[in-house]
Design an enzyme around this catalytic site. Structure first.
Site, PDB file in Angstrom:
ATOM      1  N   LYS A   1      -4.757   8.932  14.541  1.00  0.00           N
ATOM      2  CA  LYS A   1      -3.411   8.936  15.114  1.00  0.00           C
ATOM      3  C   LYS A   1      -3.405   9.776  16.378  1.00  0.00           C
ATOM      4  O   LYS A   1      -4.268  10.624  16.574  1.00  0.00           O
ATOM      5  CB  LYS A   1      -2.428   9.539  14.112  1.00  0.00           C
ATOM      6  CG  LYS A   1      -2.120   8.586  12.959  1.00  0.00           C
ATOM      7  CD  LYS A   1      -0.902   9.051  12.199  1.00  0.00           C
ATOM      8  CE  LYS A   1      -0.510   8.047  11.140  1.00  0.00           C
ATOM      9  NZ  LYS A   1       0.065   6.809  11.686  1.00  0.00           N
TER      10      LYS A   1
ATOM     11  N   HIS B   1      -7.413  -0.906   5.658  1.00  0.00           N
ATOM     12  CA  HIS B   1      -7.622  -1.735   6.854  1.00  0.00           C
ATOM     13  C   HIS B   1      -9.065  -1.684   7.358  1.00  0.00           C
ATOM     14  O   HIS B   1      -9.683  -2.710   7.628  1.00  0.00           O
ATOM     15  CB  HIS B   1      -6.711  -1.267   8.000  1.00  0.00           C
ATOM     16  CG  HIS B   1      -5.268  -1.167   7.631  1.00  0.00           C
ATOM     17  ND1 HIS B   1      -4.662  -2.070   6.795  1.00  0.00           N
ATOM     18  CD2 HIS B   1      -4.312  -0.291   7.994  1.00  0.00           C
ATOM     19  CE1 HIS B   1      -3.383  -1.736   6.661  1.00  0.00           C
ATOM     20  NE2 HIS B   1      -3.149  -0.661   7.369  1.00  0.00           N
TER      21      HIS B   1
ATOM     22  N   GLU C   1      -4.339   4.631  16.843  1.00  0.00           N
ATOM     23  CA  GLU C   1      -2.891   4.589  17.039  1.00  0.00           C
ATOM     24  C   GLU C   1      -2.492   5.661  18.033  1.00  0.00           C
ATOM     25  O   GLU C   1      -3.074   6.751  18.044  1.00  0.00           O
ATOM     26  CB  GLU C   1      -2.175   4.882  15.717  1.00  0.00           C
ATOM     27  CG  GLU C   1      -2.410   3.854  14.638  1.00  0.00           C
ATOM     28  CD  GLU C   1      -1.809   4.336  13.321  1.00  0.00           C
ATOM     29  OE1 GLU C   1      -0.605   4.167  13.138  1.00  0.00           O
ATOM     30  OE2 GLU C   1      -2.558   4.912  12.520  1.00  0.00           O
TER      31      GLU C   1
ATOM     32  N   LYS D   1      -3.150 -10.990  10.073  1.00  0.00           N
ATOM     33  CA  LYS D   1      -3.179 -11.159  11.530  1.00  0.00           C
ATOM     34  C   LYS D   1      -4.088 -12.314  11.911  1.00  0.00           C
ATOM     35  O   LYS D   1      -5.142 -12.522  11.321  1.00  0.00           O
ATOM     36  CB  LYS D   1      -3.655  -9.873  12.199  1.00  0.00           C
ATOM     37  CG  LYS D   1      -2.617  -8.780  12.070  1.00  0.00           C
ATOM     38  CD  LYS D   1      -3.057  -7.538  12.794  1.00  0.00           C
ATOM     39  CE  LYS D   1      -1.986  -6.480  12.742  1.00  0.00           C
ATOM     40  NZ  LYS D   1      -0.830  -6.778  13.598  1.00  0.00           N
TER      41      LYS D   1
ATOM     42  N   LYS E   1       0.857  -1.181   0.000  1.00  0.00           N
ATOM     43  CA  LYS E   1       0.000   0.000   0.000  1.00  0.00           C
ATOM     44  C   LYS E   1       0.896   1.235   0.000  1.00  0.00           C
ATOM     45  O   LYS E   1       2.042   1.122   0.447  1.00  0.00           O
ATOM     46  CB  LYS E   1      -0.949  -0.027   1.183  1.00  0.00           C
ATOM     47  CG  LYS E   1      -0.281   0.308   2.518  1.00  0.00           C
ATOM     48  CD  LYS E   1      -1.307   0.598   3.564  1.00  0.00           C
ATOM     49  CE  LYS E   1      -0.711   1.575   4.552  1.00  0.00           C
ATOM     50  NZ  LYS E   1      -1.447   1.849   5.737  1.00  0.00           N
TER      51      LYS E   1
ATOM     52  N   ASP F   1      -4.810   6.391   4.394  1.00  0.00           N
ATOM     53  CA  ASP F   1      -3.816   5.583   5.100  1.00  0.00           C
ATOM     54  C   ASP F   1      -4.466   4.355   5.748  1.00  0.00           C
ATOM     55  O   ASP F   1      -3.889   3.275   5.740  1.00  0.00           O
ATOM     56  CB  ASP F   1      -3.136   6.460   6.170  1.00  0.00           C
ATOM     57  CG  ASP F   1      -2.026   5.709   6.895  1.00  0.00           C
ATOM     58  OD1 ASP F   1      -1.356   4.884   6.246  1.00  0.00           O
ATOM     59  OD2 ASP F   1      -1.811   5.957   8.102  1.00  0.00           O
TER      60      ASP F   1
ATOM     61  N   HIS G   1      -1.636  -5.754   5.356  1.00  0.00           N
ATOM     62  CA  HIS G   1      -1.062  -6.661   6.356  1.00  0.00           C
ATOM     63  C   HIS G   1      -2.029  -7.000   7.491  1.00  0.00           C
ATOM     64  O   HIS G   1      -1.837  -7.967   8.203  1.00  0.00           O
ATOM     65  CB  HIS G   1       0.280  -6.142   6.888  1.00  0.00           C
ATOM     66  CG  HIS G   1       0.155  -4.964   7.789  1.00  0.00           C
ATOM     67  ND1 HIS G   1       0.140  -3.675   7.327  1.00  0.00           N
ATOM     68  CD2 HIS G   1       0.025  -4.877   9.120  1.00  0.00           C
ATOM     69  CE1 HIS G   1       0.006  -2.852   8.344  1.00  0.00           C
ATOM     70  NE2 HIS G   1      -0.071  -3.556   9.443  1.00  0.00           N
TER      71      HIS G   1
HETATM   72  N1  LIG Z   1       7.644   0.977   6.391  1.00  0.00           N
HETATM   73  C1  LIG Z   1       6.489   0.435   6.670  1.00  0.00           C
HETATM   74  O1  LIG Z   1       6.237   0.016   7.808  1.00  0.00           O
HETATM   75  C2  LIG Z   1       5.421   0.301   5.617  1.00  0.00           C
HETATM   76  C3  LIG Z   1       4.152  -0.137   6.009  1.00  0.00           C
HETATM   77  C4  LIG Z   1       3.170  -0.303   5.051  1.00  0.00           C
HETATM   78  C5  LIG Z   1       3.464  -0.017   3.716  1.00  0.00           C
HETATM   79  N2  LIG Z   1       4.688   0.422   3.363  1.00  0.00           N
HETATM   80  C6  LIG Z   1       4.947   0.692   1.927  1.00  0.00           C
HETATM   81  O2  LIG Z   1       6.083  -0.026   1.504  1.00  0.00           O
HETATM   82  C7  LIG Z   1       6.817   0.712   0.561  1.00  0.00           C
HETATM   83  C8  LIG Z   1       8.236   0.877   1.069  1.00  0.00           C
HETATM   84  O3  LIG Z   1       8.224   1.542   2.313  1.00  0.00           O
HETATM   85  P1  LIG Z   1       9.538   1.848   3.149  1.00  0.00           P
HETATM   86  O4  LIG Z   1       9.069   2.457   4.425  1.00  0.00           O
HETATM   87  O5  LIG Z   1      10.412   0.668   3.223  1.00  0.00           O
HETATM   88  O6  LIG Z   1      10.223   2.979   2.237  1.00  0.00           O
HETATM   89  P2  LIG Z   1      11.707   3.519   2.305  1.00  0.00           P
HETATM   90  O7  LIG Z   1      12.315   3.267   3.623  1.00  0.00           O
HETATM   91  O8  LIG Z   1      11.677   4.903   1.786  1.00  0.00           O
HETATM   92  O9  LIG Z   1      12.472   2.607   1.232  1.00  0.00           O
HETATM   93  C9  LIG Z   1      12.297   2.752  -0.141  1.00  0.00           C
HETATM   94  C10 LIG Z   1      13.194   1.780  -0.871  1.00  0.00           C
HETATM   95  O10 LIG Z   1      13.036   1.967  -2.257  1.00  0.00           O
HETATM   96  C11 LIG Z   1      14.321   2.198  -2.846  1.00  0.00           C
HETATM   97  N3  LIG Z   1      14.182   3.126  -3.962  1.00  0.00           N
HETATM   98  C12 LIG Z   1      13.458   4.261  -3.993  1.00  0.00           C
HETATM   99  N4  LIG Z   1      13.549   4.825  -5.215  1.00  0.00           N
HETATM  100  C13 LIG Z   1      14.345   4.040  -5.955  1.00  0.00           C
HETATM  101  C14 LIG Z   1      14.797   4.071  -7.294  1.00  0.00           C
HETATM  102  N5  LIG Z   1      14.424   5.056  -8.120  1.00  0.00           N
HETATM  103  N6  LIG Z   1      15.604   3.105  -7.704  1.00  0.00           N
HETATM  104  C15 LIG Z   1      15.975   2.110  -6.897  1.00  0.00           C
HETATM  105  N7  LIG Z   1      15.572   2.005  -5.614  1.00  0.00           N
HETATM  106  C16 LIG Z   1      14.760   2.961  -5.163  1.00  0.00           C
HETATM  107  C17 LIG Z   1      15.142   2.796  -1.744  1.00  0.00           C
HETATM  108  O11 LIG Z   1      16.498   2.603  -2.033  1.00  0.00           O
HETATM  109  P3  LIG Z   1      17.636   3.522  -1.365  1.00  0.00           P
HETATM  110  O12 LIG Z   1      17.289   3.691   0.060  1.00  0.00           O
HETATM  111  O13 LIG Z   1      18.830   2.703  -1.587  1.00  0.00           O
HETATM  112  O14 LIG Z   1      17.604   4.802  -2.124  1.00  0.00           O
HETATM  113  C18 LIG Z   1      14.663   1.969  -0.559  1.00  0.00           C
HETATM  114  O15 LIG Z   1      15.269   0.713  -0.578  1.00  0.00           O
HETATM  115  C19 LIG Z   1       6.063   2.033   0.399  1.00  0.00           C
HETATM  116  O16 LIG Z   1       5.198   1.926  -0.682  1.00  0.00           O
HETATM  117  C20 LIG Z   1       5.256   2.148   1.674  1.00  0.00           C
HETATM  118  O17 LIG Z   1       4.084   2.907   1.482  1.00  0.00           O
HETATM  119  C21 LIG Z   1       5.671   0.587   4.281  1.00  0.00           C
END
Ligand SMILES: NC(=O)c1ccc[n+]([C@@H]2O[C@H](COP(=O)([O-])OP(=O)(O)OC[C@H]3O[C@@H](n4cnc5c(N)ncnc54)[C@H](OP(=O)(O)O)[C@@H]3O)[C@@H](O)[C@H]2O)c1
Lengths: 289, 490
Positions: free
Chosen positions: B341, B245, B221, B187, B153, B240, B183
């Site tokens: 939140k 959810h 939250e 659960k 998402k 969000d 996710h």
């Molecule tokens: N974090 C959570 O708990 C969570 C929960 C639900 C959903 N999500 C979803 O999951 C996805 C990822 O979230 P995240 O929190 O892990 O994001 P993040 O920490 O910003 O990580 C993004 C990743 O994508 C890579 N990336 C971005 N642009 C790129 C490009 N042009 N070429 C190659 N690699 C690229 C980044 O690489 P570099 O860092 O090496 O630049 C990094 O590995 C999002 O869509 C978010 O909405 C996340």
């Protein structure tokens, strides 16, 4: 935001150790029991809780406000397991002690809100002065369904009762001092109908107990009854219009009294009327402003 | 978790492997699957992202992540098994050289680890890179064995963008190859909702308007936006949490029994619920935004003071709504939902409030304390189910008190429960999409969101309208009080 996850982790580890057979657990809480415990009250509070034993399986949260230069919150969780004869499962209660230092001590509501057991009533035993509570009391009233005080712990009785009256509309309130007078109230009630015309009450006992007995009598009889008092550690003697009332014998202990209060659901109109009829509140009502 | 069959050999390719999600959730989940011997006999993990680093550095970082975030204790032998085929490829999505490097690495992995050309792609990437990454994977599609794609998402921003994403995905992949993750559906309690309803004879006969007064769904939250203003400002609570959810929990609660538990059958029933929902009128939706306050004893800033948030932001951090499912089962039964939140407590619950017994003979005796039966399904923090019933207090007389029968899963809090991501990754490895969101569901969810958001353009808001640490805006209380009901306090 580490507090809640820290407590969950501690309880999780304790429960995992307890549930060695791996069976799903049936939690036995019947309430969340808060204890507001300013410095000096901890030992008494612990003793009373120990005396409750398995009677009120609960998540008990003891809040220990302390002064300090910066906000800090430290929590410690433990499980109390009671194995009872004839019961297949043991009764498990959770006890969480939280030290609230500095500014954190002024916001107890925000600390306990995430820890309340879903769907269960919240009782708070408020130790010590009520007036000193201020914003803290306000926050606790925001989460508690019932506040249990002991007005004999207050220094400014009967004046302090005036501060209690506005709280009746916000939360159910009960008073250990009033509960302690129950055996004497029963004796007095047994004197009906003669007691209907009584004018003077004399009590040898703590100030709060005496004031509440007088308030109760006034509110029941709907007439003025004067009070004179001699100090004693517990109510030892009661006279009406000079006549000695027969003693009810030994009075219940603090754990038993608290236990009874934790069994009560709603508001207690008899107590509320007694408080309204204590000296100062009644005076204030007669002479507003 | 017990397996009827083991997943087929494959390479697990994580796009966005240096990101937060990979570190906190995905690699720890894969470790837990390895810990329980649930991964394929032949598998390899390929991390793909932007940062320049060697495979050795990537593996070392992931080892740290496992030690920090996995629910199971660290075991060197399990880690060796997981990390044996772990590699990293640096790329800029959409860049042809990078694309070639990924393709080469995958061919090498197939040769070295027997992964047979099968691929599970996990797109843990920001939405703006979605098109490039899907296209890159799609162009390689014909050279590979089976391909499954887990998509995170947010899935779009509105109906039009969600449809565009679906079109993009369908250009390269069949619907049964696309796994849109929510996710929450991984659960235990959420799945248990199905078991509870359809495997226990006692609930299904009373699961309808005749016996249920209303349903309350809460996704609360205590956290703020945790530095994610870039994502949250254009999204808000409705995109969000509500769109995915909340509506998923509602659909699972309200759906008709599926013919079986296959993906198609379960998802078809959920879509029917979404299709039967009215657009709520403006009086049935409340928005909120948090001001400063206290959470867990500590002072926290208002939303508008968070880093990266506009000082006059109109983004909602809270939403409450009264919704109706217009079918035979639920006609006139309100579903009150709320999500927000910086609320006083973190909790996700579904509360089924049954109607009062018709002529309660014990009413006078029970006083205030005898409440209607409530079945409470707790999704977090401690997953479990409890039922509030009126029972006689032991002893003389006929005093009735509300008693909670409370059942927590696994004998402990989260320590013993599988993480949602474990279950979902495993299901995808097995090709089972029942716990993932279908194309139709996503589109129906966005239709409802668009219709609500459409009304907001005309509305004036007075933000912030609730203090951090409080239960939410007053207007949300008014929303439910108008119907002579109240929100569950905790
Ligand atoms: N974090 C959570 O708990 C969570 C929960 C639900 C959903 N999500 C979803 O999951 C996805 C990822 O979230 P995240 O929190 O892990 O994001 P993040 O920490 O910003 O990580 C993004 C990743 O994508 C890579 N990336 C971005 N642009 C790129 C490009 N042009 N070429 C190659 N690699 C690229 C980044 O690489 P570099 O860092 O090496 O630049 C990094 O590995 C999002 O869509 C978010 O909405 C996340």
């Amino acid at each position: 935001m580490g507090l809640v996850s820290d407590i969950e982790r501690q309880l999780g580890a304790l429960r995992a150790a307890e549930a060695a057979d791996g069976r799903p657990e049936i939690r036995t809480s019947t309430m969340t029991h808060l204890v507001w415990c300013p410095p000096g009250w901890h030992t008494d509070a612990r003793k009373t809780l120990a005396g409750l034993a398995e009677r009120h399986p609960a998540r008990t949260i003891i809040l220990l406000p302390e002064s300090g230069p910066r906000a800090e919150i430290v929590a410690h969780a433990e499980l109390k397991v009671f194995r009872l004869p004839g019961l297949a499962h043991e009764v498990v209660s959770e006890v969480i002690e939280i030290r609230l230092r500095g500014d954190a001590a002024h916001h107890p509501g925000s600390v306990v809100a995430p820890l309340l057991v879903s769907g269960l009533p919240v009782f708070c035993r408020w130790r010590g002065e009520l007036a000193a509570g201020g914003g803290e009391l306000d926050e606790i009233l925001g989460v508690a369904d019932r506040l249990v005080v002991d007005s004999s712990e207050w220094s400014r009785v009967p004046a302090a009762y005036a501060a209690l009256v506005p709280l009746f509309e916000r939360s159910a309130i009960s008073d250990i001092a009033f509960a302690r007078t129950l055996p004497w109230r029963r004796r007095l009630a047994a004197l009906w109908p003669q007691i209907g015309s009584v004018e003077r009450l004399r009590v040898e006992g703590p100030r709060a107990d005496a004031e509440l007995l007088a308030g109760w009598l006034r509110s029941r009889l709907k007439r003025e009854v004067s009070l004179t008092r001699r100090q004693a550690a517990a109510v030892e003697s009661v006279r009406v219009d000079g006549q000695q009332v027969e003693s009810p014998g030994a009075l219940p202990g603090s754990s038993d009294l608290l236990s009874d209060e934790l069994d009560r659901p709603g508001r207690d109109p008899v107590y509320e009327a007694a408080v309204r009829a204590t000296g100062t509140v009644a005076d204030a009502a007669c002479h507003p402003g | 978790m017990q397996l009827a069959r083991r997943p087929e050999s494959c390479a697990i390719v994580i796009f966005g492997a240096t990101g937060d999600l990979t570190r906190r959730k995905l690699i720890p989940a894969l470790y837990s699957l390895a810990y329980r011997n649930l991964l394929p006999h032949h598998f390899a993990i390929l991390g793909v992202a932007h940062t320049a680093q060697t495979s050795a550095t990537f593996v070392a970082t992931m080892k740290k992540a496992v030690k920090q975030h996995a629910r199971d204790p660290f075991r060197q032998d399990v880690w060796d098994l997981l990390s044996e085929g772990m590699r990293y490829v640096e790329t800029e999505f959409g860049n042809e050289d990078g694309n070639d490097r990924v393709a080469e690495a995958l061919e090498e992995v197939d040769a070295e680890h027997g992964t047979a050309g099968n691929r599970l792609y996990y797109l843990a990437v920001p939405p703006k890179t979605f098109t490039d990454s899907v296209t890159e994977i799609g162009e390689r599609r014909h050279r590979e064995g089976w391909v499954r794609l887990i998509v995170e998402k947010p899935f779009g921003h509105d109906l039009a963008s969600a449809c565009a994403l679906n079109d993009l995905l369908h250009h390269w992949f069949r619907e049964d190859e696309i796994f849109r993750i929510d996710h929450y559906l991984g659960k235990e309690t959420v799945q248990n909702m199905l078991a509870l309803r359809f495997a226990n004879g006692i609930f299904e006969p009373v699961w309808n308007r005749q016996f249920i007064d209303h349903v309350q769904i809460t996704v609360a939250e205590a956290m703020g936006i945790e530095g994610r203003a870039g994502f949250y400002e254009p999204a808000g609570a409705i995109r969000d949490v509500f769109q995915n959810h909340l509506l998923q929990l509602l659909a699972l609660t309200a759906m008709e029994p599926p013919i079986d538990f296959t993906a198609d059958a379960v998802r078809t029933e959920k879509v029917k619920v979404l299709k039967s929902m009215h657009t709520p009128g403006p009086k049935s939706v409340v928005r909120g935004q948090y001001g400063a306050g206290f959470v867990e004893g500590l002072e926290v800033p208002s939303y508008r003071e968070e880093d990266g948030v506009s000082p006059d932001s109109l983004t909602e951090t809270y939403i409450a709504a009264k919704l109706y499912v217009d079918n035979w089962r639920w006609a006139d039964t309100p579903f009150y939902v709320r999500a927000g939140k910086r609320l006083g407590r973190r909790e996700t619950t579904i509360a089924i409030q049954f109607k009062q017994a018709p002529h309660p003979p014990f009413e006078a005796i029970a006083g205030d304390d005898l409440r209607p039966n409530v079945l409470l399904i707790q999704v977090q923090p401690d997953e479990g189910v409890s039922l509030a019933i009126g029972a006689k207090v032991p002893g003389a007389g006929m005093t009735i008190r509300t008693v909670h029968m409370d059942f927590l899963y696994g004998g402990s809090f989260r320590t013993q429960l599988p993480e949602a991501y474990e279950r979902l990754i495993l299901d995808c490895l097995l090709g089972d999409a029942a716990l993932f969101t279908s194309e139709d569901e996503v589109e129906e969810q966005w239709k409802l969101v668009d219709s609500i958001v459409g009304g907001w353009a005309r509305d004036r808001t007075n933000f912030p309208n609730y203090a951090s640490g409080s239960p939410g805006p007053k207007a949300a209380d008014d929303l439910i009080r108008r119907d002579a009901r109240s929100w569950r306090r905790h």
